[in-house]
Scaffold this active site. Sequence first.
Site, PDB file in Angstrom:
ATOM      1  N   LYS A  13       0.835  -1.199   0.000  1.00 28.45           N
ATOM      2  CA  LYS A  13       0.000   0.000   0.000  1.00 28.45           C
ATOM      3  C   LYS A  13       0.880   1.263   0.000  1.00 28.45           C
ATOM      4  O   LYS A  13       2.096   1.175   0.229  1.00 28.45           O
ATOM      5  CB  LYS A  13      -0.914  -0.033   1.234  1.00 28.45           C
ATOM      6  CG  LYS A  13      -1.880  -1.234   1.261  1.00 28.45           C
ATOM      7  CD  LYS A  13      -2.708  -1.197   2.542  1.00 28.45           C
ATOM      8  CE  LYS A  13      -3.548  -2.446   2.735  1.00 28.45           C
ATOM      9  NZ  LYS A  13      -4.293  -2.416   4.014  1.00 28.45           N
ATOM     10  N   TYR A  53     -12.020  -2.887  -2.540  1.00 27.87           N
ATOM     11  CA  TYR A  53     -12.493  -3.126  -1.176  1.00 27.87           C
ATOM     12  C   TYR A  53     -14.013  -3.228  -1.091  1.00 27.87           C
ATOM     13  O   TYR A  53     -14.582  -2.986  -0.016  1.00 27.87           O
ATOM     14  CB  TYR A  53     -11.984  -2.012  -0.251  1.00 27.87           C
ATOM     15  CG  TYR A  53     -10.553  -2.202   0.222  1.00 27.87           C
ATOM     16  CD1 TYR A  53     -10.140  -3.385   0.840  1.00 27.87           C
ATOM     17  CD2 TYR A  53      -9.609  -1.191   0.078  1.00 27.87           C
ATOM     18  CE1 TYR A  53      -8.838  -3.565   1.288  1.00 27.87           C
ATOM     19  CE2 TYR A  53      -8.292  -1.366   0.530  1.00 27.87           C
ATOM     20  CZ  TYR A  53      -7.923  -2.556   1.136  1.00 27.87           C
ATOM     21  OH  TYR A  53      -6.634  -2.738   1.589  1.00 27.87           O
ATOM     22  N   ASN A 116      -1.273  -0.401   7.656  1.00 23.21           N
ATOM     23  CA  ASN A 116      -0.660  -1.724   7.864  1.00 23.21           C
ATOM     24  C   ASN A 116       0.091  -2.252   6.639  1.00 23.21           C
ATOM     25  O   ASN A 116       0.354  -3.433   6.516  1.00 23.21           O
ATOM     26  CB  ASN A 116      -1.696  -2.721   8.388  1.00 23.21           C
ATOM     27  CG  ASN A 116      -2.829  -2.952   7.416  1.00 23.21           C
ATOM     28  OD1 ASN A 116      -2.815  -2.418   6.297  1.00 23.21           O
ATOM     29  ND2 ASN A 116      -3.808  -3.749   7.804  1.00 23.21           N
ATOM     30  N   HIS A 119      -1.444  -5.609   1.513  1.00 22.55           N
ATOM     31  CA  HIS A 119      -2.697  -6.333   1.304  1.00 22.55           C
ATOM     32  C   HIS A 119      -2.378  -7.721   0.751  1.00 22.55           C
ATOM     33  O   HIS A 119      -1.465  -7.870  -0.055  1.00 22.55           O
ATOM     34  CB  HIS A 119      -3.577  -5.593   0.286  1.00 22.55           C
ATOM     35  CG  HIS A 119      -4.727  -6.434  -0.179  1.00 22.55           C
ATOM     36  ND1 HIS A 119      -5.908  -6.517   0.523  1.00 22.55           N
ATOM     37  CD2 HIS A 119      -4.855  -7.279  -1.239  1.00 22.55           C
ATOM     38  CE1 HIS A 119      -6.722  -7.364  -0.097  1.00 22.55           C
ATOM     39  NE2 HIS A 119      -6.098  -7.835  -1.170  1.00 22.55           N
ATOM     40  N   GLU A 130      -9.309 -10.515  -7.430  1.00 20.97           N
ATOM     41  CA  GLU A 130      -8.372  -9.392  -7.280  1.00 20.97           C
ATOM     42  C   GLU A 130      -7.301  -9.409  -8.369  1.00 20.97           C
ATOM     43  O   GLU A 130      -6.926  -8.351  -8.883  1.00 20.97           O
ATOM     44  CB  GLU A 130      -7.741  -9.433  -5.881  1.00 20.97           C
ATOM     45  CG  GLU A 130      -8.760  -9.083  -4.791  1.00 20.97           C
ATOM     46  CD  GLU A 130      -8.271  -9.234  -3.363  1.00 20.97           C
ATOM     47  OE1 GLU A 130      -9.029  -8.867  -2.449  1.00 20.97           O
ATOM     48  OE2 GLU A 130      -7.140  -9.723  -3.152  1.00 20.97           O
TER      49      GLU A 130
END
Length: 155
Positions: A13, A53, A116, A119, A130
């Site tokens: 990310k 998402y 975080n 992914h 995805e």
Amino acid sequence: MLPRMERTFIAIKPDGVQRGLISEIVSRFERKGYKLVAIKLVVPSKQFAEKHYHDLKERPFFNGLCDFLSSGPVLAMVWEGEGVIKYGRKLIGATDPSKSEPGTIRGDLAVVVGRNIIHGSDGPETAKDEIALWFQPKELVSYTSNEEKWIYGVN
Ligand code: UDP
Ligand code: MG
């Protein structure tokens, strides 16, 4: 592709990219013995982040999460290997880095759930969806890794 091979979608990310953690994270998957079959640096649009998402659209953090994912470069990847979907999640660690085990990517390199750094697809169906969302089929590179016979012990 060897019989039990599977593929998963992994993305670093914007926080992971900005913090200079690309090589650290890529090397963990590489050293484990997984094979990189696609990689690109992209800045997703907000609309694209919302698609990625979509399962979380009822959650209170959804809007902020999509703003964040579309705020800068994301390193999108597909990794291949036996059990890579489930074990990739293990390498990544729990969603909230304050609960991730030391030794995991989030446990070692992140502090709060909203940042975080990585992914990973959470199952075979999500992995398929995805990968299809982020990559065109021709961007997935099929090749034989010279190391496969040493990693899997088959010819
Ligand atoms: N997230 C958040 N707050 C929460 C839960 C999740 O900001 O309370 C973010 C976090 O970045 C997480 C992402 O939403 O990685 C997707 O949530 P999910 O439950 O799918 O976790 P993951 O699969 O990434 O571990
Ligand atoms: Mg998830």
